[in-house]
Scaffold this active site. Sequence first.
Site: not given
Length: 211
Positions: A45-46
């Site tokens: 996600c990052s």
Amino acid sequence: MSLQLGDTAPDFTQQSTEGDIHFHDWIGDSWAILFSHPADFTPVCSTELGQVAHLKPEWDKRNTKPIGLSVDGLSDHEKWDADIKDISGTNLNFPLLADADRKVSELYDLIHPNADATATVRSVFFIDPNKKIRASITYPPSAGRNFKEILRVLDSLQLTDKEKVTTPVDWTPGERVIIAPSVSNEDAEKLFPQGWEEKKSYLRLVALDKK
């Protein structure tokens, strides 16, 4: 019941990193890309959020607003933003919904118990200015999204809304498109005076940049 293409995207009011979002009002007359994340402080996600931030000129060019969602709270989102800057070199420049109460996740059917009973899957919804869901893609939590493909799908949707065409396999902007089967040759001559290549009666390829 899961959402279908052509359904009105469910409206909601929810907290975000840019204040309360009243979703339909926030979309306005733009397109929207709503994409979900399993949780804050996760590696895949990052990388995705940083990429979405870097793509701001591309979203702007397409009159499109991205909006993310994670089931963690607002304070975690704000801390996560610092990590995203360290990883990608940019802060968030779009809202990230804080869906700790799962309100939006349930509206958009983002919890798939057979995959994970608590985390949301990695879904993408393409929503047009009429608030209709035009396309959706769902990935497992382990697979990062390809935002080049998301932009490509968005380009196809916007093009085929304007022109009586469809886009063939692996199409990218600037390549030939297919004249919609519903268009007769007589009408095609008016719409596409530059001419086309007829592979089959139902497969007519035309270059739009030569109109």
